[in-house]
Design a protein around this motif. Structure first.
Motif, PDB file in Angstrom:
ATOM      1  N   LEU B 186       0.858  -1.262   0.268  1.00 63.15           N
ATOM      2  CA  LEU B 186       0.104   0.020   0.009  1.00 63.15           C
ATOM      3  C   LEU B 186       0.812   1.491   0.126  1.00 63.15           C
ATOM      4  O   LEU B 186       0.541   2.380  -0.726  1.00 63.15           O
ATOM      5  CB  LEU B 186      -0.966  -0.054   1.372  1.00 63.15           C
ATOM      6  CG  LEU B 186      -1.759   1.382   1.488  1.00 63.15           C
ATOM      7  CD1 LEU B 186      -2.932   1.313   0.213  1.00 63.15           C
ATOM      8  CD2 LEU B 186      -2.452   1.165   2.730  1.00 63.15           C
ATOM      9  N   GLN B 187       1.624   1.236   0.842  1.00 66.97           N
ATOM     10  CA  GLN B 187       2.742   2.456   0.706  1.00 66.97           C
ATOM     11  C   GLN B 187       3.764   2.503  -0.299  1.00 66.97           C
ATOM     12  O   GLN B 187       4.272   1.578  -1.021  1.00 66.97           O
ATOM     13  CB  GLN B 187       3.831   2.213   1.919  1.00 66.97           C
ATOM     14  CG  GLN B 187       3.132   2.312   3.273  1.00 66.97           C
ATOM     15  CD  GLN B 187       4.001   2.204   4.617  1.00 66.97           C
ATOM     16  OE1 GLN B 187       4.656   3.166   4.988  1.00 66.97           O
ATOM     17  NE2 GLN B 187       4.315   0.876   5.194  1.00 66.97           N
ATOM     18  N   LYS B 188       3.663   3.801  -0.783  1.00 61.66           N
ATOM     19  CA  LYS B 188       4.399   3.938  -2.140  1.00 61.66           C
ATOM     20  C   LYS B 188       5.749   5.000  -1.854  1.00 61.66           C
ATOM     21  O   LYS B 188       5.322   5.918  -1.120  1.00 61.66           O
ATOM     22  CB  LYS B 188       3.417   4.796  -2.967  1.00 61.66           C
ATOM     23  CG  LYS B 188       2.454   3.405  -3.415  1.00 61.66           C
ATOM     24  CD  LYS B 188       2.954   2.590  -4.296  1.00 61.66           C
ATOM     25  CE  LYS B 188       1.928   1.552  -4.499  1.00 61.66           C
ATOM     26  NZ  LYS B 188       2.312   0.183  -4.655  1.00 61.66           N
ATOM     27  N   PRO B 189       6.705   4.697  -2.590  1.00 59.37           N
ATOM     28  CA  PRO B 189       6.902   3.810  -3.517  1.00 59.37           C
ATOM     29  C   PRO B 189       7.158   2.395  -2.904  1.00 59.37           C
ATOM     30  O   PRO B 189       6.790   1.373  -3.693  1.00 59.37           O
ATOM     31  CB  PRO B 189       8.358   4.109  -4.001  1.00 59.37           C
ATOM     32  CG  PRO B 189       8.915   5.241  -3.052  1.00 59.37           C
ATOM     33  CD  PRO B 189       7.838   5.729  -2.375  1.00 59.37           C
ATOM     34  N   HIS B 190       7.623   2.237  -1.611  1.00 59.48           N
ATOM     35  CA  HIS B 190       7.322   1.020  -0.977  1.00 59.48           C
ATOM     36  C   HIS B 190       7.810   1.250   0.585  1.00 59.48           C
ATOM     37  O   HIS B 190       8.067   2.289   0.889  1.00 59.48           O
ATOM     38  CB  HIS B 190       8.482   0.134  -1.507  1.00 59.48           C
ATOM     39  CG  HIS B 190      10.186   0.385  -1.304  1.00 59.48           C
ATOM     40  ND1 HIS B 190      10.427   0.475  -0.057  1.00 59.48           N
ATOM     41  CD2 HIS B 190      10.812   0.895  -2.264  1.00 59.48           C
ATOM     42  CE1 HIS B 190      11.685   0.869  -0.235  1.00 59.48           C
ATOM     43  NE2 HIS B 190      11.983   1.096  -1.350  1.00 59.48           N
ATOM     44  N   PRO B 191       7.370   0.182   1.235  1.00 58.42           N
ATOM     45  CA  PRO B 191       7.432   0.121   2.872  1.00 58.42           C
ATOM     46  C   PRO B 191       8.758   0.868   3.179  1.00 58.42           C
ATOM     47  O   PRO B 191       9.863   0.440   2.261  1.00 58.42           O
ATOM     48  CB  PRO B 191       7.059  -1.026   3.287  1.00 58.42           C
ATOM     49  CG  PRO B 191       6.350  -1.555   2.368  1.00 58.42           C
ATOM     50  CD  PRO B 191       6.642  -1.104   0.991  1.00 58.42           C
ATOM     51  N   ARG B 192       9.083   1.406   4.188  1.00 58.77           N
ATOM     52  CA  ARG B 192      10.467   1.796   4.758  1.00 58.77           C
ATOM     53  C   ARG B 192      11.289   0.607   5.168  1.00 58.77           C
ATOM     54  O   ARG B 192      10.740  -0.422   5.431  1.00 58.77           O
ATOM     55  CB  ARG B 192      10.347   2.777   6.031  1.00 58.77           C
ATOM     56  CG  ARG B 192      10.046   3.946   5.399  1.00 58.77           C
ATOM     57  CD  ARG B 192      10.142   4.919   6.437  1.00 58.77           C
ATOM     58  NE  ARG B 192       9.331   6.404   6.167  1.00 58.77           N
ATOM     59  CZ  ARG B 192      10.345   7.382   5.717  1.00 58.77           C
ATOM     60  NH1 ARG B 192      11.656   7.087   5.436  1.00 58.77           N
ATOM     61  NH2 ARG B 192       9.715   8.499   5.058  1.00 58.77           N
ATOM     62  N   VAL B 193      12.402   0.612   4.848  1.00 64.26           N
ATOM     63  CA  VAL B 193      13.407  -0.512   5.031  1.00 64.26           C
ATOM     64  C   VAL B 193      14.447  -0.047   6.002  1.00 64.26           C
ATOM     65  O   VAL B 193      15.131   1.045   5.785  1.00 64.26           O
ATOM     66  CB  VAL B 193      14.191  -0.947   3.680  1.00 64.26           C
ATOM     67  CG1 VAL B 193      14.976  -2.280   4.030  1.00 64.26           C
ATOM     68  CG2 VAL B 193      13.086  -1.479   2.812  1.00 64.26           C
ATOM     69  N   TRP B 194      14.398  -0.666   7.201  1.00 68.75           N
ATOM     70  CA  TRP B 194      15.616  -0.227   7.988  1.00 68.75           C
ATOM     71  C   TRP B 194      16.362  -1.631   8.150  1.00 68.75           C
ATOM     72  O   TRP B 194      16.012  -2.852   8.359  1.00 68.75           O
ATOM     73  CB  TRP B 194      14.792  -0.149   9.520  1.00 68.75           C
ATOM     74  CG  TRP B 194      13.967   1.342   9.298  1.00 68.75           C
ATOM     75  CD1 TRP B 194      13.909   1.972   8.559  1.00 68.75           C
ATOM     76  CD2 TRP B 194      13.258   1.804  10.641  1.00 68.75           C
ATOM     77  NE1 TRP B 194      12.833   3.017   8.641  1.00 68.75           N
ATOM     78  CE2 TRP B 194      12.594   2.946  10.061  1.00 68.75           C
ATOM     79  CE3 TRP B 194      13.008   1.175  11.927  1.00 68.75           C
ATOM     80  CZ2 TRP B 194      11.685   3.569  11.048  1.00 68.75           C
ATOM     81  CZ3 TRP B 194      12.133   1.957  12.561  1.00 68.75           C
ATOM     82  CH2 TRP B 194      11.286   3.441  12.173  1.00 68.75           C
ATOM     83  N   ILE B 195      17.634  -1.597   8.421  1.00 70.97           N
ATOM     84  CA  ILE B 195      18.722  -2.554   8.605  1.00 70.97           C
ATOM     85  C   ILE B 195      19.392  -2.476   9.984  1.00 70.97           C
ATOM     86  O   ILE B 195      20.176  -1.681  10.414  1.00 70.97           O
ATOM     87  CB  ILE B 195      19.799  -2.119   7.609  1.00 70.97           C
ATOM     88  CG1 ILE B 195      19.203  -2.122   5.932  1.00 70.97           C
ATOM     89  CG2 ILE B 195      20.714  -3.282   7.445  1.00 70.97           C
ATOM     90  CD1 ILE B 195      18.405  -3.220   5.454  1.00 70.97           C
ATOM     91  N   PRO B 196      18.946  -3.664  10.849  1.00 71.54           N
ATOM     92  CA  PRO B 196      19.439  -3.866  11.844  1.00 71.54           C
ATOM     93  C   PRO B 196      20.826  -4.627  11.818  1.00 71.54           C
ATOM     94  O   PRO B 196      21.099  -5.487  10.887  1.00 71.54           O
ATOM     95  CB  PRO B 196      18.697  -4.421  12.883  1.00 71.54           C
ATOM     96  CG  PRO B 196      17.871  -5.443  11.692  1.00 71.54           C
ATOM     97  CD  PRO B 196      18.076  -4.570  10.570  1.00 71.54           C
ATOM     98  N   GLY B 197      21.828  -4.371  12.936  1.00 74.46           N
ATOM     99  CA  GLY B 197      23.071  -5.110  12.924  1.00 74.46           C
ATOM    100  C   GLY B 197      23.849  -5.040  14.001  1.00 74.46           C
ATOM    101  O   GLY B 197      23.486  -4.146  15.203  1.00 74.46           O
ATOM    102  N   VAL B 198      24.887  -5.890  13.949  1.00 74.17           N
ATOM    103  CA  VAL B 198      25.404  -5.743  15.527  1.00 74.17           C
ATOM    104  C   VAL B 198      26.970  -5.420  15.131  1.00 74.17           C
ATOM    105  O   VAL B 198      27.608  -4.381  15.648  1.00 74.17           O
ATOM    106  CB  VAL B 198      25.427  -7.258  16.026  1.00 74.17           C
ATOM    107  CG1 VAL B 198      26.266  -7.310  17.672  1.00 74.17           C
ATOM    108  CG2 VAL B 198      24.278  -7.642  16.158  1.00 74.17           C
ATOM    109  N   ILE B 199      27.959  -6.391  14.275  1.00 75.06           N
ATOM    110  CA  ILE B 199      29.094  -5.865  14.175  1.00 75.06           C
ATOM    111  C   ILE B 199      29.523  -5.894  12.381  1.00 75.06           C
ATOM    112  O   ILE B 199      30.845  -5.424  12.615  1.00 75.06           O
ATOM    113  CB  ILE B 199      30.088  -7.083  15.032  1.00 75.06           C
ATOM    114  CG1 ILE B 199      29.797  -8.281  14.373  1.00 75.06           C
ATOM    115  CG2 ILE B 199      29.983  -6.760  16.583  1.00 75.06           C
ATOM    116  CD1 ILE B 199      30.726  -9.504  15.006  1.00 75.06           C
ATOM    117  N   THR B 219      24.478  -2.208  21.078  1.00 78.18           N
ATOM    118  CA  THR B 219      25.850  -1.937  20.813  1.00 78.18           C
ATOM    119  C   THR B 219      26.337  -1.028  22.253  1.00 78.18           C
ATOM    120  O   THR B 219      25.424  -0.476  22.569  1.00 78.18           O
ATOM    121  CB  THR B 219      26.400  -1.554  19.522  1.00 78.18           C
ATOM    122  OG1 THR B 219      25.344  -0.502  19.215  1.00 78.18           O
ATOM    123  CG2 THR B 219      26.274  -2.157  18.511  1.00 78.18           C
ATOM    124  N   THR B 220      27.634  -0.956  22.333  1.00 71.40           N
ATOM    125  CA  THR B 220      28.009   0.045  23.479  1.00 71.40           C
ATOM    126  C   THR B 220      27.994   1.499  22.877  1.00 71.40           C
ATOM    127  O   THR B 220      27.812   1.522  21.652  1.00 71.40           O
ATOM    128  CB  THR B 220      29.465  -0.326  24.147  1.00 71.40           C
ATOM    129  OG1 THR B 220      30.155  -0.126  22.762  1.00 71.40           O
ATOM    130  CG2 THR B 220      29.547  -1.710  24.658  1.00 71.40           C
TER     131      THR B 220
END
Lengths: 260, 414
Positions: B186-199, B219-220
């Motif tokens: 439904l969301q345009k241009p597309h849903p938000r993309v968030w990228i999690p990570g550690v190291i 993380t610290t």
């Protein structure tokens, strides 16, 4: 007596390999395990007294470059066929150790008339009818290498009781390449057993009595499916017969090839 | 600031002594210790927590998934995302994330996410992850191609979301004769993309090059600042200015009626060593080919017990001392959280509020106190520090949809 090994870096499949070579006589291609190989072994030196020994490091293992494109052990076998053609080596004796046994079985079936003899030692490549090939993905590098030995002292003598970090890094590189080309199905081909019947030359299937890496039932399938083959079990040895019982393996190979 | 509620959905009802006896609580720890009766109760308790989190004012609910382990009961983040799409009204549904390399069919994933976005009326935030090392083993997916599969599956999903079908995909790891999903976001241009990570440094670079916010997982402060520095430097190369709206931070924060009670509960954050991986054989968490080649030496040393874990954490007391874990009554938590927020300046904050054997009653109290006291105070701080979320800053959803880029290299050439 010190054996004079020569080292070259031939190209194959777009990458540079490390190839060690020594001795004279009929060409013998030795294909190492999935944990790579120590640079020198008593078995290699002894074989060079009878054969023109070609000892490559598989592409992606040891000091040979990794072909990023490679996806299967059959790719690796084709690459070695090309290497032999480049080197002008015809009708080699193929001696495959463990994982190298799988490569050599592929090489033999894809060019049955261009194989003098086939020797498989604890060869991977076939789904064992009973038991499973030990999964290195679940055990540490040291535990996996140790599992190839029936006698822990033999491992200690070659690798040290506490293998160096350099050795661990090398095993990890080997492991990554194993995953790249043999992850699933793990360490066997579903089609290879159906191709073994094409083999023309005699074959010798050698298995360590206490092989804890590849169940002997796989060796029985090799011996049954290869048209002219017998299974030889080496007592007091694990998977790595060439390291635990080198003299016995050399005796079996030379006798089988009428070079003893 | 966008503030989310997070729970790992711990399967606390397993015999902990069996895990200690076995020496691991992940991958190979036998699933006969999983109790589906307790599992049923816990899943429904988590649903109550999520409903309360929305009711007390959280902006989002963060979801994740893991396999073969008691530390996280979600085997498929999209299932809880689907449930939340139907039972919540307002909160963003933030999946951090779907492990892309585990997917054999990314188009199917694109369809599922599009359905969630439509059912939730456009509340999906679709994070993507590589998946932990042992997740590759649990799923039987080749760790040596993990990053390649991650990147290719991502490209395919974004294309399936934004380009009309049918089209054909002939990739390295994925081939599809026909890509033509009859479910698009439904969301345009597309849903938000968030990228999690550690190291993984590579993931920070990848996120910045795609203009996706990066969520630093527990993380610290020092690690977090190093990540932002790398992210913002890369952003500048690409042509946009980094900053809070691209910086997310997950913190372990527990609130109770008293400091003593909260600190006692917060000990549960060290349950399973306070990691995302449970207690695993190091070989399982870092299969060959999974990590960056530059980390190879460190990991092989760790795997034989010669080196310390690259993810090693200090003792509970040390973590309390240096604000790695924040616990206390609301005033205590607000004070400490302000210190951390002032130091790290995130625009997205995720509060990992409970873990392990914390009771449902204490978890609900924690959520209620967060809503009543902590969230208003933190929002005040965010306003003072001008920490905007990607929604508030109205940032583009990705690099391909940016019309304001001024790459550093190009600027220098002019």
């Amino acid at each position: 007596m010190a054996v004079a090994w020569t080292r070259t870096q031939p190209q194959a499949g777009g990458v540079a390999l490390r190839l060690d070579r020594a001795g004279s006589g009929p060409p013998l291609l030795v294909l190492h395990h999935d944990i790579g190989s120590l640079e020198r072994l008593p078995a290699y030196d002894a074989l060079s007294q009878h054969f023109d020994v070609l000892l490559p490091q598989h592409p992606g293992y040891g000091h040979s470059e990794r072909p990023e494109w490679m996806r299967s052990v059959r790719d690796l076998a084709v690459l070695y066929r090309g290497l032999l053609a480049d080197l002008g080596v015809g009708r080699p004796i193929l001696l495959g150790l463990g994982f190298g046994g799988w490569i050599s079985a592929e090489m033999a079936t894809m060019a049955p008339r261009d194989t003098e003899r086939l020797v498989l030692v604890g060869a991977m490549g076939i789904k064992p009818p009973a038991g499973d090939i030990l999964d290195q993905a679940l055990v540490s590098h040291i535990d996996y290498a140790r599992a190839g030995f029936h006698d822990g002292a033999a491992f200690d003598a070659l690798y040290g009781a506490e293998p160096s970090t350099d050795q661990l890094v090398e095993w990890d590189l080997c492991r990554e390449m194993n995953f790249r080309i043999a992850w699933k199905p793990y360490m066997y081909s579903a089609t290879l057993p159906h191709l073994l019947g094409a083999m023309r030359a005699p074959a010798l299937v050698v298995w360590g009595e206490h092989d804890a890496v590849v169940p002997r039932s796989a060796g029985e399938v090799y011996a049954a499916r290869l048209p002219d083959a017998r299974l030889e079990v080496v007592a007091a040895s694990g998977h790595c017969v060439e390291m635990e019982r080198p003299a016995e393996l050399v005796r079996l190979v030379t006798t089988f090839c009428n070079r003893g | 600031m966008h503030i989310m509620y997070f729970t790992e959905q711990p399967m606390s009802a397993y015999p902990a002594e069996e895990g200690l006896k076995f020496g691991a609580t992940a991958l190979m720890f036998p699933n006969r210790f999983f109790d589906p009766v307790a599992g049923s109760r816990l899943y429904n308790e988590f649903i109550e927590q999520y409903k309360l989190a929305e009711a007390v004012g959280f902006d989002g609910i963060m979801l994740n998934e893991h396999h073969n382990a008691p530390f996280c009961m979600q085997a498929k983040a999209n299932i809880f995302a689907s449930i939340l799409a139907a039972i919540t009204e307002r909160v963003k549904i933030v999946i951090l994330g779907n492990p892309l390399p585990l997917a054999e069919n990314p188009v199917r994933l694109a369809e599922e996410l599009a359905m969630i976005d439509m059912i939730s009326k456009g509340r999906l935030v679709s994070g993507f992850v590589r998946g932990g090392g042992q997740e590759q083993l649990a799923a039987g997916v080749n760790p040596a191609y993990n990053r390649e599969r991650f990147e290719e599956a991502h490209d395919l999903i974004i294309r399936a979301w934004t380009q009309e079908g049918p089209f054909r995909w002939e990739g390295t790891h994925y081939q599809h004769r026909v890509v033509n999903p009859w479910a698009v976001p439904l969301q345009k241009p597309h849903p938000r993309v968030w990228i999690p990570g550690v190291i993984s440094k590579e993931t920070v670079l990848w996120a910045a090059r795609h203009r996706y916010p990066y969520i630093a997982l527990n993380t610290t402060v020092e690690q977090t600042l190093r990540i932002w520095e790398l992210y913002d430097r890369t952003a500048e190369d690409v042509g946009f200015r980094g900053g809070p709206e691209y910086h997310g931070y997950l913190k372990q924060v527990h609130v109770g009626e008293t400091d003593e009670k909260a600190i006692e509960n917060a000990r549960q954050f060290t349950w399973m060593q306070g990691e995302f991986t449970g207690l695993a054989h190091p070989v399982w968490s870092t299969p060959a080919g999974y990590s960056s080649p530059e980390n190879r030496r460190g990991f092989v040393e760790f795997s034989t017990g010669r080196g310390s874990s690259p993810r090693r954490r200090p003792t509970f007391e040390e973590q309390l001392e240096n604000n790695m874990i924040i616990a206390g009554r609301p005033e205590t938590v607000i004070r400490k959280l302000r210190e951390v927020i002032t130091a790290t300046r995130p625009g997205i904050l995720s509060l990992w509020a409970n873990d392990g054997f914390m009771s449902q009653a204490d978890s609900m109290t924690c959520i209620r106190l967060m809503g009543q006291e902590v969230l208003p105070a933190i929002r005040e701080t965010a306003k003072e520090l001008d920490l905007k979320s990607p929604f508030e800053a109205e940032t583009p959803v990705g690099i391909g949809f940016s019309d304001d880029l001024a790459p550093r290299a190009a600027a220098a050439a002019e």
